[in-house]
Write an enzyme that holds these catalytic residues in place. Structure first.
Site, short mmCIF file in Angstrom:
data_model
loop_
_atom_site.label_atom_id
_atom_site.label_comp_id
_atom_site.label_asym_id
_atom_site.label_seq_id
_atom_site.Cartn_x
_atom_site.Cartn_y
_atom_site.Cartn_z
N VAL A 171 0.82 -1.21 -0.03
CA VAL A 171 0.14 0.09 0.04
C VAL A 171 0.86 1.36 -0.07
CG1 VAL A 171 -1.74 1.31 1.18
CG2 VAL A 171 -2.07 -1.08 0.97
N PHE A 224 -8.09 0.65 -1.67
CA PHE A 224 -8.92 -0.53 -2.53
C PHE A 224 -8.03 -0.99 -3.65
CE2 PHE A 224 -12.26 2.23 -0.73
CZ PHE A 224 -12.85 1.21 0.26
N LEU A 225 -6.86 -1.65 -3.40
CA LEU A 225 -5.99 -1.88 -4.29
C LEU A 225 -5.88 -3.66 -4.40
CD1 LEU A 225 -3.12 0.32 -3.25
CD2 LEU A 225 -4.98 0.86 -4.94
N LYS A 226 -6.01 -4.03 -5.64
CA LYS A 226 -5.92 -5.42 -5.91
C LYS A 226 -4.39 -5.88 -6.00
CE LYS A 226 -8.46 -5.74 -9.50
NZ LYS A 226 -9.28 -4.12 -9.49
N GLU A 227 -3.79 -6.68 -5.36
CA GLU A 227 -2.38 -7.03 -5.51
C GLU A 227 -2.26 -7.62 -7.01
OE1 GLU A 227 -0.01 -9.26 -2.77
OE2 GLU A 227 -1.47 -8.64 -1.22
N PHE A 267 -15.95 -12.46 -9.04
CA PHE A 267 -15.54 -13.12 -7.68
C PHE A 267 -16.61 -14.40 -7.40
CE2 PHE A 267 -13.28 -9.49 -6.87
CZ PHE A 267 -12.19 -9.93 -6.03
N TYR A 320 -15.81 -17.46 -8.75
CA TYR A 320 -14.94 -18.58 -9.42
C TYR A 320 -14.92 -19.58 -8.12
CZ TYR A 320 -14.48 -16.21 -13.76
OH TYR A 320 -14.40 -15.70 -15.02
N CYS A 369 -5.02 -9.47 2.50
CA CYS A 369 -6.29 -8.67 2.87
C CYS A 369 -7.49 -9.49 3.57
CB CYS A 369 -6.73 -7.88 1.87
SG CYS A 369 -5.65 -6.59 1.50
N LYS A 427 -2.26 -15.44 -5.63
CA LYS A 427 -3.03 -15.02 -6.77
C LYS A 427 -2.08 -14.90 -7.80
CE LYS A 427 -4.61 -10.93 -7.22
NZ LYS A 427 -5.60 -10.04 -6.90
#
Length: 467
Positions: free
Chosen positions: A11, A159-162, A263, A265, A274, A335
């Site tokens: 972050v 609100f960050l997606k790795e 989301f 799957y 997170c 991921k």
């Protein structure tokens, strides 16, 4: 604007780099000298697409600097972002020691009005704790009544997606800002509005609210996404029992615009920095306030069990005793597009295979070094098991002498392999797919015994073709 970022993790680094990219003067501080040395030498201590290139540009332009000098960092920024870790405590609550330590330093060295921004994911009420800590330090310096040394604590959750964090920051779908409705809050609002103006030029993305609601919003968002994942995983296990295909079910559900496809799957469980800790922290917050979030506690229980589902399929097909067996494992990070191993499903799956005597050959495009570090810790008291874990450099290396392939992370390079080569490389043509990358019928036609999550298993006849 002059901005300080406390913490150089995912972050902090992404926030600092992106704010520097749009022209701000950014000072990143961290107590870990190893991280700062890496950054000052042009490296990046984490894998995040696009981040290294952005840091190279902003460093060359003189808009970002890295240091362990806390006093200098506090004096630098009118806006102080706290972006340190909030790891789960023993009871699942967020450990705020690093957040409060950062707040204490701000109070200790503050040289003027400061907007203190909680960027870390923190429980409801943390902003008030931060404010109290800073004010205690200011009073200790005899500055408690000085308006010049005032402050406002703002909640601005990330609100960050790795794996897509840079794009998420530069093109946000929303910017949540929680600010107190007082004079200091009004000053902070103007500064935050100015800071985020470049991200609102196309249309207004900022949502202003009270501080507690902003703190709650971050947890609520992650809890909802984790719930969708666990719900689909729960359904996938029932689909296995009743003979339905969870992929067909997913398409049928997702076509409803009220539900959508994101989301939904089925797989071998969520992980990362997170979802696991935020679900636990929100559930603990509820318990501390006399409530039980029954749905959320079920979400966590389902996810915990889901990490054993693939192991159970392996044991059912190949037996409980796996001594003498070798498994290729594709995917170690939790991921794709990250090297983050926190709460990764691969850890549970690989440890379970090693416990049963198997040898594991693991491959990940970017997470090998981090996986080596993590497994050395996880298996510190199991040296025999650790010796049977081999982390290799290519997909092909992983297949060497393997009895079966286990897929844990859905990296793009795993989606269209040369199946005929893969089949010939394996001692037995068996795939256990924890991410449902392939079609069961197509696998069976090639003579591959394919086991997925919530998808029908097509039996092969003795000649290797399906019935």
């Amino acid at each position: 604007m002059k901005v300080t970022i406390v913490g150089t993790g995912y972050v902090g680094l992404v926030t600092g780099a992106c704010l520097a990219e749009i022209g701000n003067d950014v000072f990143c501080v961290d107590v870990d000298p190893r991280k700062i040395e890496i950054l000052n030498n042009g490296g990046v201590p984490i894998h995040e697409p696009g981040l290294q290139e952005m840091l190279r540009r902003t460093r060359a332009a003189g808009r970002i600097q890295f240091s362990t000098d806390v006093k200098a960092s506090v004096e630098h920024g009118d806006i102080q972002f706290i972006a340190v870790g909030t790891p789960p405590d023993e009871d699942g609550s967020a450990d705020l020691q690093y957040v409060l330590a950062a707040a204490r330093n701000i109070g200790k060295y503050s040289n003027g009005f400061k907007v203190i921004v909680d960027k870390s994911t923190v429980p409801v009420g943390t902003a008030l704790q931060v404010k109290r800590v800073v004010e205690e330090e200011l009073r200790a310096r005899g500055l408690g009544e000085s308006e010049k040394h005032g402050l406002s604590v703002v909640s601005n959750p990330e609100f960050l997606k790795e794996g897509a964090a840079v794009d998420d920051f530069m093109r946000p779908d929303r910017i949540v800002i929680g600010i107190d409705d007082d004079r200091a809050g009004n000053l902070a609002r103007e500064k935050m509005k100015r800071l985020y103006t470049p991200f609102n030029r196309n249309h207004e993305r900022t949502l202003y609210m009270d501080v507690r609601s902003a703190e709650f919003t971050k947890y609520a968002a992650n809890a909802m996404l984790a719930t969708r994942i666990s719900f689909m995983n729960d359904l996938s296990n029932l689909a296995d029992t009743v003979g339905a295909d969870i992929e067909s079910v997913r398409r049928g559900m997702g076509s409803d615009p009220r539900i959508g496809y994101h989301f939904l799957y089925a797989g071998c469980g969520y992980g990362g920095s997170c979802f696991p800790k935020d679900v636990q922290a929100l559930a603990q917050t509820a318990r501390e306030n006399g409530h039980t979030l029954r749905v959320l506690e079920a979400v966590e229980a389902v996810n915990n069990d889901q990490k054993e589902v693939l192991v159970n399929k392996i044991v059912k097909r190949m037996g409980e005793d796996l001594r003498g067996r070798t498994f290729a494992v594709w995917g170690l990070a939790f991921k794709p597009n990250t090297d983050d191993m926190r709460e990764a499903s691969s850890r549970r799956i690989i440890e379970a295979l090693l416990q049963r005597g198997a040898t594991v050959r693991g491959y990940d495009p970017v997470a090998r070094d981090e996986a080596e570090r993590v497994f050395a810790l996880d298996l510190a008291d199991r040296p025999d098991d650790f010796q049977r874990l081999h982390l290799v450099n290519t997909q092909q290396d992983a297949l060497t002498d393997a009895d079966a392939l286990v897929i844990v992370t859905e990296w793009k390079e795993f989606k269209s392999p040369d199946f005929w080569h893969l089949k010939s490389a394996l001692k037995t043509p068996v795939i256990f797919d924890g991410r449902n990358l392939y079609e069961p019928e197509a696998m069976a036609e090639m003579g591959i015994d394919y086991f997925a999550i919530g998808r029908p298993h097509v039996e092969l006849d003795r000649n290797g073709s399906h019935n």
